[in-house]
Design an enzyme around this catalytic site. Structure first.
Site, PDB file in Angstrom:
ATOM      1  N   ARG A   1       1.036  -1.187  -0.142  1.00  0.00           N
ATOM      2  CA  ARG A   1      -0.069  -0.131   0.113  1.00  0.00           C
ATOM      3  C   ARG A   1       0.729   1.300  -0.097  1.00  0.00           C
ATOM      4  O   ARG A   1       1.486   1.381   1.167  1.00  0.00           O
ATOM      5  CB  ARG A   1      -0.710  -0.010   1.127  1.00  0.00           C
ATOM      6  CG  ARG A   1      -1.893   1.175   1.577  1.00  0.00           C
ATOM      7  CD  ARG A   1      -2.643   1.005   2.485  1.00  0.00           C
ATOM      8  NE  ARG A   1      -3.515   2.107   2.723  1.00  0.00           N
ATOM      9  CZ  ARG A   1      -3.341   3.234   3.239  1.00  0.00           C
ATOM     10  NH1 ARG A   1      -2.193   3.397   4.069  1.00  0.00           N
ATOM     11  NH2 ARG A   1      -4.341   4.246   3.558  1.00  0.00           N
TER      12      ARG A   1
ATOM     13  N   SER B   1     -12.771  -3.045   1.432  1.00  0.00           N
ATOM     14  CA  SER B   1     -12.864  -2.450   2.680  1.00  0.00           C
ATOM     15  C   SER B   1     -14.475  -2.112   2.984  1.00  0.00           C
ATOM     16  O   SER B   1     -15.095  -1.615   2.198  1.00  0.00           O
ATOM     17  CB  SER B   1     -12.017  -0.903   2.780  1.00  0.00           C
ATOM     18  OG  SER B   1     -10.716  -1.300   2.370  1.00  0.00           O
TER      19      SER B   1
ATOM     20  N   LYS C   1      -3.948   5.844   8.694  1.00  0.00           N
ATOM     21  CA  LYS C   1      -4.746   6.188   7.598  1.00  0.00           C
ATOM     22  C   LYS C   1      -5.335   7.518   7.890  1.00  0.00           C
ATOM     23  O   LYS C   1      -6.306   7.486   8.886  1.00  0.00           O
ATOM     24  CB  LYS C   1      -5.767   5.267   7.369  1.00  0.00           C
ATOM     25  CG  LYS C   1      -6.627   5.165   6.042  1.00  0.00           C
ATOM     26  CD  LYS C   1      -7.109   3.998   5.854  1.00  0.00           C
ATOM     27  CE  LYS C   1      -7.837   4.029   4.321  1.00  0.00           C
ATOM     28  NZ  LYS C   1      -8.703   4.945   4.154  1.00  0.00           N
TER      29      LYS C   1
END
Length: 214
Positions: A47, A116, A145
């Site tokens: 990511r 998600s 995040k």
């Protein structure tokens, strides 16, 4: 390993590592991937939001090769074209990314897809869309995040525990609370800071596995 084997691994191996160079104490992603694999981690998601396509391709291709040498599962976050180019096992998308149906049409039948989720409605949508697994969270407040949703509700937790596909919990999970999430009934734990932000990755992985084995 085929697609079914990778999905089964999500149900059987609790440690799901998410990479992020900005959180890796100055270490490069490939270095961190090697440390994770050396520590016995079998599920790695790449990511990386702020590099060029070509930078991410070079890293992703190298990490995919390392994972496949070690019989580990490699997942790419968001970028479907990049994921296909790197030869991933799985692709993970968010609610604002390409829909699962489109990812499937582009990636083909042999790549598994995660989505998600945060709410009951999103969990239902993931099943309806044909996702192979869901990422569910955040379970706790997280600083990994910047645009994270609100912490999941009790209703969504109850619904997630009854979902007919693997549920990977995420968000603020680490040594101090992973046992609590386990005792709620969850069996897969995606972590960033609890793994890649640790000076000794092998020690961190070992401690998490010992906590879960108690």
């Amino acid at each position: 390993m085929n697609k079914a084997d990778h999905i089964k691994r999500l149900q059987e191996d609790p440690i799901y590592a998410i990479m992020g160079e900005a959180l890796s104490l100055g270490r490069k992603n490939v270095e961190v991937a090697k440390a994770l694999l050396d520590s016995g981690v079998k599920i790695i998601q790449y990511r990386e939001k702020h590099k060029t396509w070509r930078e991410k391709y070079a890293e992703g291709k190298a990490i995919a090769a390392l994972c496949h040498e070690r019989n580990a599962t490699f997942i790419m976050n968001d970028s479907v074209d990049l994921a296909i180019a790197c030869g991933v096992d799985g692709i993970h998308v968010g609610q604002d990314d390409a829909p699962v149906e489109i990812v499937r049409s582009l990636a083909g039948p042999d790549v598994f897809i995660g989505l998600s989720t945060n709410t009951v409605e999103e969990l239902k949508g993931a099943v309806a869309a044909g996702a192979d697994y869901v990422g569910f969270g955040p379970m706790f407040p997280t600083r990994s995040k910047a645009d994270a949703n609100e912490v999941v509700t009790a209703d969504s937790i109850d619904f997630a525990l009854r979902l007919p596909l693997p549920v990977v919990t995420i968000g603020g999970i680490g040594r101090d609370n992973i046992r609590d999430v386990y005792e709620q009934g969850f069996r897969s734990f995606a972590m960033i800071s609890a793994l890649v932000s640790q000076a000794d990755i092998a020690a961190a992985v070992g401690e998490l596995r010992r906590i879960l084995a108690r």
